[in-house]
Scaffold this active site. Structure first.
Site, PDB file in Angstrom:
ATOM      1  N   VAL A  55       0.736  -1.210  -0.137  1.00  0.00           N
ATOM      2  CA  VAL A  55       0.021  -0.073  -0.022  1.00  0.00           C
ATOM      3  C   VAL A  55       0.876   1.289   0.040  1.00  0.00           C
ATOM      4  O   VAL A  55       1.661   1.535   0.955  1.00  0.00           O
ATOM      5  CB  VAL A  55      -0.902   0.226   1.063  1.00  0.00           C
ATOM      6  CG1 VAL A  55      -1.750   1.419   1.258  1.00  0.00           C
ATOM      7  CG2 VAL A  55      -1.772  -1.228   1.178  1.00  0.00           C
ATOM      8  N   PRO A  56       0.962   1.756  -1.141  1.00  0.00           N
ATOM      9  CA  PRO A  56       2.084   2.799  -1.452  1.00  0.00           C
ATOM     10  C   PRO A  56       1.780   4.357  -0.702  1.00  0.00           C
ATOM     11  O   PRO A  56       1.575   5.229  -1.315  1.00  0.00           O
ATOM     12  CB  PRO A  56       2.322   3.056  -2.920  1.00  0.00           C
ATOM     13  CG  PRO A  56       0.890   2.782  -3.376  1.00  0.00           C
ATOM     14  CD  PRO A  56       0.245   1.675  -2.373  1.00  0.00           C
ATOM     15  N   CYS A  57       1.718   4.123   0.534  1.00  0.00           N
ATOM     16  CA  CYS A  57       1.441   5.424   1.579  1.00  0.00           C
ATOM     17  C   CYS A  57       2.474   6.342   1.324  1.00  0.00           C
ATOM     18  O   CYS A  57       2.223   7.601   1.397  1.00  0.00           O
ATOM     19  CB  CYS A  57       1.159   4.943   2.888  1.00  0.00           C
ATOM     20  SG  CYS A  57       2.831   4.397   3.595  1.00  0.00           S
ATOM     21  N   HIS A  58       3.440   6.202   0.526  1.00  0.00           N
ATOM     22  CA  HIS A  58       4.638   7.153   0.368  1.00  0.00           C
ATOM     23  C   HIS A  58       4.318   8.044  -0.605  1.00  0.00           C
ATOM     24  O   HIS A  58       4.979   9.193  -0.961  1.00  0.00           O
ATOM     25  CB  HIS A  58       6.121   6.606   0.020  1.00  0.00           C
ATOM     26  CG  HIS A  58       5.934   5.672  -0.944  1.00  0.00           C
ATOM     27  ND1 HIS A  58       5.733   4.114  -0.955  1.00  0.00           N
ATOM     28  CD2 HIS A  58       6.361   5.631  -2.414  1.00  0.00           C
ATOM     29  CE1 HIS A  58       5.689   3.853  -2.284  1.00  0.00           C
ATOM     30  NE2 HIS A  58       6.147   4.551  -3.062  1.00  0.00           N
ATOM     31  N   ARG A  59       3.094   7.515  -1.729  1.00  0.00           N
ATOM     32  CA  ARG A  59       2.784   8.503  -2.835  1.00  0.00           C
ATOM     33  C   ARG A  59       1.581   9.629  -2.347  1.00  0.00           C
ATOM     34  O   ARG A  59       1.254  10.122  -3.278  1.00  0.00           O
ATOM     35  CB  ARG A  59       2.204   7.544  -3.822  1.00  0.00           C
ATOM     36  CG  ARG A  59       3.277   6.395  -4.352  1.00  0.00           C
ATOM     37  CD  ARG A  59       2.852   5.603  -5.574  1.00  0.00           C
ATOM     38  NE  ARG A  59       3.803   4.735  -5.828  1.00  0.00           N
ATOM     39  CZ  ARG A  59       3.426   3.510  -6.240  1.00  0.00           C
ATOM     40  NH1 ARG A  59       2.181   2.816  -6.238  1.00  0.00           N
ATOM     41  NH2 ARG A  59       4.661   2.557  -6.273  1.00  0.00           N
TER      42      ARG A  59
END
Length: 182
Positions: free
Chosen positions: A142-146
DNA sequence: CAGCACTAATTCA
DNA sequence: TGAATTAGTGCTG
């Protein structure tokens, strides 16, 4: 709850040792790359979700996913948007919605917290989106860095390495995007 | 009920 | 202009 079926694995990537924990077939935690195998194991299992459980090591656990993660750090763009099912049972409804929406953000792109709130059907809940991201148990997949701030600032990052890691991941993806365009 | 990985509007240099 | 402060905000522990 079948807590006894949780297992973990640690494997090496270009950025360091990456950790995965699965409950049956569902991914329940990831650990961003860290220096050595033992550090990774400790950090992964230290989380309250897993702390009091016996979580045995299994080398070939989720083998395909391991390969995808390795590929990601080699500069490829594997699709994490659907592949492994994810165990979010202990999260609230809103957090599940936002994490699901977050997972759809394509490689190399970003969204603001408020955009994500819209997509999750809760306009205005930007701050709550931040809270949900802070609880994200499975960074990278889950690419929460995006997810960044609407004013262009980075925003926070509570996974391993903090905002430094966030910036590094984003730059990693943007550099690749530049290669494939033109 | 207090506290946030936020945001848009306002206020000050 | 642009940085800093201030209300307003929705969810979670």
């Amino acid at each position: 709850m079948t807590r006894s079926s949780v297992r973990h694995t640690i494997f090496k990537t270009r950025w360091g040792h990456f950790g995965l924990a699965l409950n049956a077939d569902a991914l329940c935690r990831t650990l961003l790359p860290i220096g050595d195998r033992e550090q990774a194991r400790t950090a992964l299992l230290a989380h309250p979700d897993l702390a009091d459980l016996d979580v045995p090591f299994e080398k070939d656990l989720a083998r395909t996913l391991q390969q995808h993660v390795v590929a990601y750090f080699e500069g490829e763009n594997p699709d994490f948007s659907t592949d492994p099912p994810v165990d979010l049972a202990r999260r609230g409804f809103f957090a599940r919605q936002t994490l699901a929406a977050c997972r759809q953000i394509p490689f190399g792109q970003t969204r603001s917290y408020s955009q994500l709130a819209d997509e999750a059907g809760r306009p205005g809940a930007a701050r709550a989106v931040g809270t949900a991201m802070a609880q994200n148990p499975i960074p990278l997949i889950v690419p929460c860095h995006r997810v960044v701030r609407a004013d262009g600032a980075l925003g926070g990052f509570s996974a391993l390495g903090g905002t430094t890691t966030k910036q590094r991941l984003l730059r990693h993806e943007q550099d690749l995007g530049r290669n494939s365009t033109s």
